[in-house]
Design a protein around this motif. Structure first.
Motif, PDB file in Angstrom:
ATOM      1  N   VAL A  76      -8.390  -0.960  31.693  1.00 15.93           N
ATOM      2  CA  VAL A  76      -8.417  -1.676  30.416  1.00 15.93           C
ATOM      3  C   VAL A  76      -9.851  -2.033  30.057  1.00 15.93           C
ATOM      4  O   VAL A  76     -10.570  -2.621  30.865  1.00 15.93           O
ATOM      5  CB  VAL A  76      -7.586  -2.978  30.474  1.00 15.93           C
ATOM      6  CG1 VAL A  76      -7.398  -3.546  29.067  1.00 15.93           C
ATOM      7  CG2 VAL A  76      -6.255  -2.761  31.153  1.00 15.93           C
ATOM      8  N   ASN A  77     -10.252  -1.677  28.848  1.00 16.46           N
ATOM      9  CA  ASN A  77     -11.561  -2.108  28.363  1.00 16.46           C
ATOM     10  C   ASN A  77     -11.423  -2.922  27.087  1.00 16.46           C
ATOM     11  O   ASN A  77     -10.496  -2.737  26.307  1.00 16.46           O
ATOM     12  CB  ASN A  77     -12.481  -0.900  28.087  1.00 16.46           C
ATOM     13  CG  ASN A  77     -12.110  -0.162  26.816  1.00 16.46           C
ATOM     14  OD1 ASN A  77     -11.237   0.706  26.835  1.00 16.46           O
ATOM     15  ND2 ASN A  77     -12.769  -0.487  25.701  1.00 16.46           N
ATOM     16  N   SER A  78     -12.330  -3.839  26.884  1.00 15.93           N
ATOM     17  CA  SER A  78     -12.425  -4.572  25.631  1.00 15.93           C
ATOM     18  C   SER A  78     -13.684  -4.134  24.899  1.00 15.93           C
ATOM     19  O   SER A  78     -14.444  -3.293  25.373  1.00 15.93           O
ATOM     20  CB  SER A  78     -12.441  -6.086  25.891  1.00 15.93           C
ATOM     21  OG  SER A  78     -13.461  -6.423  26.806  1.00 15.93           O
ATOM     22  N   LYS A  79     -13.880  -4.653  23.695  1.00 14.18           N
ATOM     23  CA  LYS A  79     -15.040  -4.407  22.829  1.00 14.18           C
ATOM     24  C   LYS A  79     -14.962  -3.091  22.060  1.00 14.18           C
ATOM     25  O   LYS A  79     -15.621  -2.936  21.043  1.00 14.18           O
ATOM     26  CB  LYS A  79     -16.342  -4.452  23.649  1.00 14.18           C
ATOM     27  CG  LYS A  79     -17.621  -4.584  22.807  1.00 14.18           C
ATOM     28  CD  LYS A  79     -17.654  -5.858  21.989  1.00 14.18           C
ATOM     29  CE  LYS A  79     -18.960  -6.000  21.220  1.00 14.18           C
ATOM     30  NZ  LYS A  79     -18.989  -7.207  20.363  1.00 14.18           N
ATOM     31  N   ASN A  80     -14.133  -2.137  22.504  1.00 13.72           N
ATOM     32  CA  ASN A  80     -14.025  -0.841  21.832  1.00 13.72           C
ATOM     33  C   ASN A  80     -12.567  -0.404  21.859  1.00 13.72           C
ATOM     34  O   ASN A  80     -11.974  -0.277  22.932  1.00 13.72           O
ATOM     35  CB  ASN A  80     -14.904   0.194  22.529  1.00 13.72           C
ATOM     36  CG  ASN A  80     -14.930   1.528  21.791  1.00 13.72           C
ATOM     37  OD1 ASN A  80     -13.896   2.133  21.527  1.00 13.72           O
ATOM     38  ND2 ASN A  80     -16.119   2.014  21.477  1.00 13.72           N
ATOM     39  N   ALA A  81     -11.978  -0.162  20.661  1.00 11.38           N
ATOM     40  CA  ALA A  81     -10.560   0.159  20.563  1.00 11.38           C
ATOM     41  C   ALA A  81     -10.257   1.632  20.820  1.00 11.38           C
ATOM     42  O   ALA A  81      -9.094   1.992  21.026  1.00 11.38           O
ATOM     43  CB  ALA A  81     -10.033  -0.221  19.184  1.00 11.38           C
ATOM     44  N   ASN A  82     -11.270   2.500  20.788  1.00 13.27           N
ATOM     45  CA  ASN A  82     -11.043   3.948  20.875  1.00 13.27           C
ATOM     46  C   ASN A  82      -9.948   4.365  19.891  1.00 13.27           C
ATOM     47  O   ASN A  82      -9.016   5.098  20.220  1.00 13.27           O
ATOM     48  CB  ASN A  82     -10.693   4.373  22.304  1.00 13.27           C
ATOM     49  CG  ASN A  82     -10.786   5.884  22.498  1.00 13.27           C
ATOM     50  OD1 ASN A  82     -11.296   6.608  21.650  1.00 13.27           O
ATOM     51  ND2 ASN A  82     -10.271   6.361  23.633  1.00 13.27           N
ATOM     52  N   ALA A  83     -10.074   3.885  18.664  1.00 14.46           N
ATOM     53  CA  ALA A  83      -9.111   4.178  17.599  1.00 14.46           C
ATOM     54  C   ALA A  83      -9.825   4.871  16.447  1.00 14.46           C
ATOM     55  O   ALA A  83     -11.011   4.629  16.195  1.00 14.46           O
ATOM     56  CB  ALA A  83      -8.453   2.889  17.107  1.00 14.46           C
ATOM     57  N   LEU A  84      -9.097   5.743  15.754  1.00 19.25           N
ATOM     58  CA  LEU A  84      -9.660   6.603  14.718  1.00 19.25           C
ATOM     59  C   LEU A  84     -10.785   7.477  15.288  1.00 19.25           C
ATOM     60  O   LEU A  84     -11.796   7.731  14.628  1.00 19.25           O
ATOM     61  CB  LEU A  84     -10.160   5.787  13.528  1.00 19.25           C
ATOM     62  CG  LEU A  84      -9.080   5.089  12.687  1.00 19.25           C
ATOM     63  CD1 LEU A  84      -9.704   4.391  11.490  1.00 19.25           C
ATOM     64  CD2 LEU A  84      -7.989   6.039  12.238  1.00 19.25           C
ATOM     65  N   THR A  85     -10.590   7.916  16.516  1.00 22.66           N
ATOM     66  CA  THR A  85     -11.573   8.761  17.201  1.00 22.66           C
ATOM     67  C   THR A  85     -11.061  10.182  17.403  1.00 22.66           C
ATOM     68  O   THR A  85     -11.724  10.991  18.059  1.00 22.66           O
ATOM     69  CB  THR A  85     -11.943   8.147  18.562  1.00 22.66           C
ATOM     70  OG1 THR A  85     -10.741   7.856  19.290  1.00 22.66           O
ATOM     71  CG2 THR A  85     -12.744   6.861  18.383  1.00 22.66           C
ATOM     72  N   GLY A  86      -9.875  10.508  16.877  1.00 24.28           N
ATOM     73  CA  GLY A  86      -9.357  11.868  16.908  1.00 24.28           C
ATOM     74  C   GLY A  86      -9.123  12.393  18.315  1.00 24.28           C
ATOM     75  O   GLY A  86      -8.937  11.633  19.273  1.00 24.28           O
ATOM     76  N   GLN A  87      -9.154  13.716  18.442  1.00 27.63           N
ATOM     77  CA  GLN A  87      -8.937  14.348  19.736  1.00 27.63           C
ATOM     78  C   GLN A  87     -10.028  13.963  20.731  1.00 27.63           C
ATOM     79  O   GLN A  87      -9.784  13.880  21.935  1.00 27.63           O
ATOM     80  CB  GLN A  87      -8.901  15.879  19.577  1.00 27.63           C
ATOM     81  CG  GLN A  87      -8.622  16.643  20.861  1.00 27.63           C
ATOM     82  CD  GLN A  87      -7.297  16.298  21.496  1.00 27.63           C
ATOM     83  OE1 GLN A  87      -6.277  16.156  20.806  1.00 27.63           O
ATOM     84  NE2 GLN A  87      -7.286  16.150  22.827  1.00 27.63           N
ATOM     85  N   LYS A  88     -11.219  13.700  20.215  1.00 31.90           N
ATOM     86  CA  LYS A  88     -12.316  13.308  21.102  1.00 31.90           C
ATOM     87  C   LYS A  88     -11.975  12.043  21.875  1.00 31.90           C
ATOM     88  O   LYS A  88     -12.346  11.898  23.051  1.00 31.90           O
ATOM     89  CB  LYS A  88     -13.609  13.094  20.319  1.00 31.90           C
ATOM     90  CG  LYS A  88     -14.808  12.774  21.208  1.00 31.90           C
ATOM     91  CD  LYS A  88     -16.065  12.538  20.397  1.00 31.90           C
ATOM     92  CE  LYS A  88     -17.278  12.371  21.309  1.00 31.90           C
ATOM     93  NZ  LYS A  88     -17.128  11.301  22.314  1.00 31.90           N
ATOM     94  N   GLY A  89     -11.267  11.115  21.232  1.00 31.60           N
ATOM     95  CA  GLY A  89     -10.888   9.883  21.918  1.00 31.60           C
ATOM     96  C   GLY A  89      -9.996  10.144  23.115  1.00 31.60           C
ATOM     97  O   GLY A  89     -10.148   9.520  24.173  1.00 31.60           O
ATOM     98  N   ILE A  90      -9.068  11.101  22.965  1.00 30.42           N
ATOM     99  CA  ILE A  90      -8.187  11.476  24.075  1.00 30.42           C
ATOM    100  C   ILE A  90      -8.978  12.236  25.140  1.00 30.42           C
ATOM    101  O   ILE A  90      -8.826  11.989  26.347  1.00 30.42           O
ATOM    102  CB  ILE A  90      -7.009  12.318  23.561  1.00 30.42           C
ATOM    103  CG1 ILE A  90      -6.196  11.522  22.528  1.00 30.42           C
ATOM    104  CG2 ILE A  90      -6.124  12.761  24.721  1.00 30.42           C
ATOM    105  CD1 ILE A  90      -5.131  12.339  21.831  1.00 30.42           C
ATOM    106  N   ASP A  91      -9.839  13.136  24.708  1.00 27.46           N
ATOM    107  CA  ASP A  91     -10.673  13.892  25.657  1.00 27.46           C
ATOM    108  C   ASP A  91     -11.578  12.955  26.459  1.00 27.46           C
ATOM    109  O   ASP A  91     -11.799  13.173  27.662  1.00 27.46           O
ATOM    110  CB  ASP A  91     -11.521  14.913  24.911  1.00 27.46           C
ATOM    111  CG  ASP A  91     -10.698  16.029  24.273  1.00 27.46           C
ATOM    112  OD1 ASP A  91      -9.523  16.208  24.682  1.00 27.46           O
ATOM    113  OD2 ASP A  91     -11.215  16.705  23.366  1.00 27.46           O
ATOM    114  N   ASP A  92     -12.085  11.925  25.799  1.00 25.13           N
ATOM    115  CA  ASP A  92     -12.938  10.957  26.498  1.00 25.13           C
ATOM    116  C   ASP A  92     -12.169  10.257  27.612  1.00 25.13           C
ATOM    117  O   ASP A  92     -12.714  10.016  28.705  1.00 25.13           O
ATOM    118  CB  ASP A  92     -13.490   9.926  25.522  1.00 25.13           C
ATOM    119  CG  ASP A  92     -14.600  10.484  24.630  1.00 25.13           C
ATOM    120  OD1 ASP A  92     -15.090  11.589  24.932  1.00 25.13           O
ATOM    121  OD2 ASP A  92     -14.958   9.809  23.647  1.00 25.13           O
ATOM    122  N   ILE A  93     -10.916   9.905  27.348  1.00 30.53           N
ATOM    123  CA  ILE A  93     -10.100   9.261  28.382  1.00 30.53           C
ATOM    124  C   ILE A  93      -9.910  10.203  29.569  1.00 30.53           C
ATOM    125  O   ILE A  93     -10.061   9.806  30.734  1.00 30.53           O
ATOM    126  CB  ILE A  93      -8.737   8.835  27.802  1.00 30.53           C
ATOM    127  CG1 ILE A  93      -8.915   7.748  26.744  1.00 30.53           C
ATOM    128  CG2 ILE A  93      -7.805   8.341  28.911  1.00 30.53           C
ATOM    129  CD1 ILE A  93      -7.661   7.412  25.977  1.00 30.53           C
TER     130      ILE A  93
END
Length: 393
Positions: A76-93
């Motif tokens: 769990v992280n705070s300060k950054n929602a990783n939302a509206l980040t598209g496929q890149k957001g999933i790839d980052d995870i």
């Protein structure tokens, strides 16, 4: 028969669960911003997510797993929602999890914070690789997941069954703003060692969410990241469905009420109790309209027992109602009675005194049926504007 006892401690007091929180550099001034939950055996896991159509990357990542998957790790992280980040957001995870040196299975990520920014991957990777998975520090975790929260939100219960067996259940949560009865803007992680069958987990989550997290409002906004996770490692070998249903309701209610009490800048937690509506569904519509109304919230902030705002909001909700049958009360002080104005100076003073409390009820008897529902909300004042005007900075 069963006994439910509130006990001191955090989710790490439950057999097999570990947790901690650290500063990984996402927040300034050394504040904790990255945490984990770990189980030394695999957990069954079920979830409820936001109804916002723009679900954040962590939610989509979770939903890519097969049905009834098991996990032993939540990051769990705070300060950054990783939302509206598209496929890149999933790839980052996926990149973060593939870079960790821990033995983890089907890891879950949960994020909260500012929408529309890519994750600071390296900070998260470096921080997560520094975790000691044998840590038991629920207090650190509760601080690491906070955003605008004024205080941490945790609870812990032990359930003792008639056969002498027992199990524990607890939660850690965050939530103070963007809270709307559509799950609520929040993260909540519920852990238990109860031997609950997998098929019961989603059923009991869904049953209890309606009158807890889906019944609260701070500001009428629904976020992209709302998540409730239920993790069960079953190490107690103890379970009773009715007992678990009730204690799960208590856990979820506790967390929901703490969120309302912590509504950004809020001073008052208010129950909007609608009774004798045409149906339960209409009672819910009216109660949620009251908990969402900005005019009602600002009147509560000013400690003004303005029953006109209450009545107007009910009427605007379009439920079946009749002012000749309507009764409005603040706790036990009746301010409008079936078309009769009873708002004398003495009644106004008594109602105003009720509004000076930090907790009270607004009771609306529609007098047209048997439907009931209670929604929960808070006042709205200057501090809410200050917090949200400066949110990104």
């Amino acid at each position: 028969m069963f006994t439910i006892l509130p006990i001191k401690g955090f989710i790490d007091s439950i057999d097999g669960f570990y947790c901690d929180g650290i500063h990984a550099g996402l927040k300034p001034k050394g504040n904790k911003d990255l945490g984990f939950i770990y189980s030394d055996t695999l957990c069954d896991v079920k979830a409820v997510f936001t109804l916002n159509k723009f679900q954040a990357a962590p939610l989509k990542h979770y939903q890519n797993y097969e049905k009834d998957f098991q996990t032993n790790f939540v990051l769990v992280n705070s300060k950054n929602a990783n939302a509206l980040t598209g496929q890149k957001g999933i790839d980052d995870i996926n990149e973060i999890f593939s870079s960790l040196n821990h033995e983890i299975t089907n890891p879950i990520m949960s994020s909260t914070g500012v929408i529309g920014n890519p994750l600071p991957k390296q900070k998260i990777i470096d921080g997560a690789n520094s975790f000691d998975l044998s840590s038991k520090n629920g207090e650190n975790l509760s601080q690491a997941i906070m955003t605008t929260d004024a205080f941490p939100k945790t609870c812990l219960y032990e359930v003792k069954l008639e056969d002498g067996s027992s199990f524990k259940i607890g939660a850690v949560a965050k939530g103070a703003g963007m809270i709307n009865p559509n799950l609520a803007t929040m993260l909540c992680f519920i852990c238990t060692d109860a031997a609950i069958p997998t098929e019961d987990m989603q059923e009991l989550l869904d049953v209890n969410i309606h009158t807890t997290f889906n019944a609260i409002s701070v500001d009428g906004d629904t976020s992209t990241n709302d998540t409730v996770l239920l993790l069960a490692n079953k190490k107690s070998n103890s379970y009773d469905k009715e007992a678990f249903k009730e204690v799960l309701r208590l856990v979820m209610h506790d967390m929901a009420m703490l969120m309302v009490a912590d509504g950004e800048g809020a001073k008052k937690a208010v129950a909007f109790e609608v009774i004798n509506a045409a149906s339960n569904e209409e009672a819910e519509i009216a109660a949620k309209a009251l908990s969402n109304s900005l005019l009602v919230k600002t009147a509560l902030f000013g400690e003004d027992p303005n029953f006109g705002r209450i009545a107007s909001t009910i009427g605007a909700s379009r439920v079946f109602c009749d002012d000749s049958k309507l009764v409005i009360s603040y706790n036990d002080v009746v301010v409008f009675n079936k078309g009769e104005i009873v708002f004398t100076k003495e009644v106004e003073a008594a109602a105003g005194k009720v509004l000076q409390n930090d907790k009270f009820k607004v009771i609306c008897d529609l007098g047209v049926g048997e439907g009931t529902f209670t929604a929960y909300g808070c006042d709205l004042g200057y501090r809410y504007v200050e917090i949200n005007a400066d949110y990104r900075t």
